[in-house]
Design a protein around this motif. Structure first.
Motif, PDB file in Angstrom:
ATOM      1  N   VAL A   1     -19.211 109.214 -38.392  1.00  0.00           N
ATOM      2  CA  VAL A   1     -20.279 110.034 -39.222  1.00  0.00           C
ATOM      3  C   VAL A   1     -20.815 111.568 -38.518  1.00  0.00           C
ATOM      4  O   VAL A   1     -21.293 111.810 -39.222  1.00  0.00           O
ATOM      5  CB  VAL A   1     -20.488 108.970 -40.744  1.00  0.00           C
ATOM      6  CG1 VAL A   1     -21.792 109.917 -41.362  1.00  0.00           C
ATOM      7  CG2 VAL A   1     -19.951 108.229 -41.464  1.00  0.00           C
TER       8      VAL A   1
ATOM      9  N   LEU B   1     -21.129 114.890 -39.027  1.00  0.00           N
ATOM     10  CA  LEU B   1     -22.390 114.916 -39.501  1.00  0.00           C
ATOM     11  C   LEU B   1     -22.230 116.793 -39.005  1.00  0.00           C
ATOM     12  O   LEU B   1     -22.581 117.324 -39.269  1.00  0.00           O
ATOM     13  CB  LEU B   1     -22.800 114.151 -39.918  1.00  0.00           C
ATOM     14  CG  LEU B   1     -22.741 113.762 -41.226  1.00  0.00           C
ATOM     15  CD1 LEU B   1     -24.039 112.825 -40.792  1.00  0.00           C
ATOM     16  CD2 LEU B   1     -23.410 114.565 -41.935  1.00  0.00           C
TER      17      LEU B   1
ATOM     18  N   ASP C   1     -19.560 119.393 -39.801  1.00  0.00           N
ATOM     19  CA  ASP C   1     -20.177 120.278 -41.064  1.00  0.00           C
ATOM     20  C   ASP C   1     -21.113 121.469 -40.571  1.00  0.00           C
ATOM     21  O   ASP C   1     -21.400 122.111 -40.952  1.00  0.00           O
ATOM     22  CB  ASP C   1     -20.539 119.177 -41.715  1.00  0.00           C
ATOM     23  CG  ASP C   1     -19.526 118.420 -42.801  1.00  0.00           C
ATOM     24  OD1 ASP C   1     -18.841 119.176 -42.421  1.00  0.00           O
ATOM     25  OD2 ASP C   1     -20.291 117.616 -43.308  1.00  0.00           O
TER      26      ASP C   1
ATOM     27  N   ILE D   1     -22.404 119.793 -46.102  1.00  0.00           N
ATOM     28  CA  ILE D   1     -22.845 119.319 -45.474  1.00  0.00           C
ATOM     29  C   ILE D   1     -22.923 117.198 -45.992  1.00  0.00           C
ATOM     30  O   ILE D   1     -23.607 117.476 -47.177  1.00  0.00           O
ATOM     31  CB  ILE D   1     -24.514 119.236 -44.915  1.00  0.00           C
ATOM     32  CG1 ILE D   1     -24.596 120.371 -43.486  1.00  0.00           C
ATOM     33  CG2 ILE D   1     -25.197 117.746 -44.113  1.00  0.00           C
ATOM     34  CD1 ILE D   1     -26.203 121.250 -42.972  1.00  0.00           C
ATOM     35  N   GLY D   2     -21.955 116.826 -45.427  1.00  0.00           N
ATOM     36  CA  GLY D   2     -22.212 115.296 -46.355  1.00  0.00           C
ATOM     37  C   GLY D   2     -20.697 115.291 -46.350  1.00  0.00           C
ATOM     38  O   GLY D   2     -20.436 114.181 -46.589  1.00  0.00           O
TER      39      GLY D   2
ATOM     40  N   ALA E   1     -18.705 112.071 -45.584  1.00  0.00           N
ATOM     41  CA  ALA E   1     -18.700 111.024 -46.598  1.00  0.00           C
ATOM     42  C   ALA E   1     -16.965 110.545 -46.900  1.00  0.00           C
ATOM     43  O   ALA E   1     -16.206 109.248 -47.014  1.00  0.00           O
ATOM     44  CB  ALA E   1     -18.834 111.126 -48.374  1.00  0.00           C
TER      45      ALA E   1
END
Length: 179
Positions: free
Chosen positions: A65, A69, A72, A79-80, A84
């Motif tokens: 993650v 991130l 991203d 973002i996120g 996810a």
């Protein structure tokens, strides 16, 4: 004194992060300034999937993650959202690899692109709900196909260059590794 297993695991995690940032670096290079109609394969996904299927402890969920991130932010994506979706996909892949020291190659070559396709569809669905422009269905399909075609080379990279291999029977007890 630090346990040698912990040092080895931390070393391979550093190798994984370094490989992810090398892939990201080359994706950011301005090699072609004109837009193309052929999408590039998602090399970050295939490298991460190959590592997760071989040694899940070397690519824990928080590390994946964090890397996603950062990408991203670098690629100016929402973002996120992708981290996810990718977290769910990689955890599904991790559960399929859990407890199996020898996953059949045809199953692996099918599982990884199918999960990637579902992840891309989920991403496109969220984009459609929020009204964010996204690529056409044909471009998305080509993206999934090219990613599936690159995955065998990612396996070779992870196995022979990064030296991250599946544990052999008895390795789990010897190293104290958990899948």
């Amino acid at each position: 004194m630090v346990d040698p297993i912990t040092i080895r695991r931390a070393g391979f995690r550093a190798v994984f992060v370094f490989a992810c940032f090398v892939v990201t670096f080359f994706k950011l290079l301005p090699l072609g300034t004109e837009p193309t109609r052929i999408p590039a394969p998602d090399l970050l996904y295939v490298v991460t999937a190959a590592v997760v299927l071989r040694r899940p402890a070397y690519a824990p969920a928080p590390l994946i993650v964090l890397v996603l991130l950062i990408t991203d932010i670098m690629f100016l994506r929402p973002i996120g959202l992708w981290p996810a979706i990718a977290l769910v996909g990689f955890e599904f892949i991790r559960r399929k690899a859990y407890g199996q020291t020898e996953l059949q190659l045809p199953f692996e070559l099918t599982l990884v692109p199918v999960v990637f396709g579902v992840m891309i569809l989920a991403n496109a669905l969220v984009y459609a709900i929020l009204g964010i422009p996204h690529p056409s269905a044909a471009t998305t399909f080509l993206h999934v196909v090219f990613t599936a075609m690159v995955y065998p080379f990612a396996i070779l990279l992870v196995e022979y260059v990064l030296r991250i291999r599946r544990p052999r029977p008895g390795d789990l007890e010897a190293e104290g590794d958990t899948l």
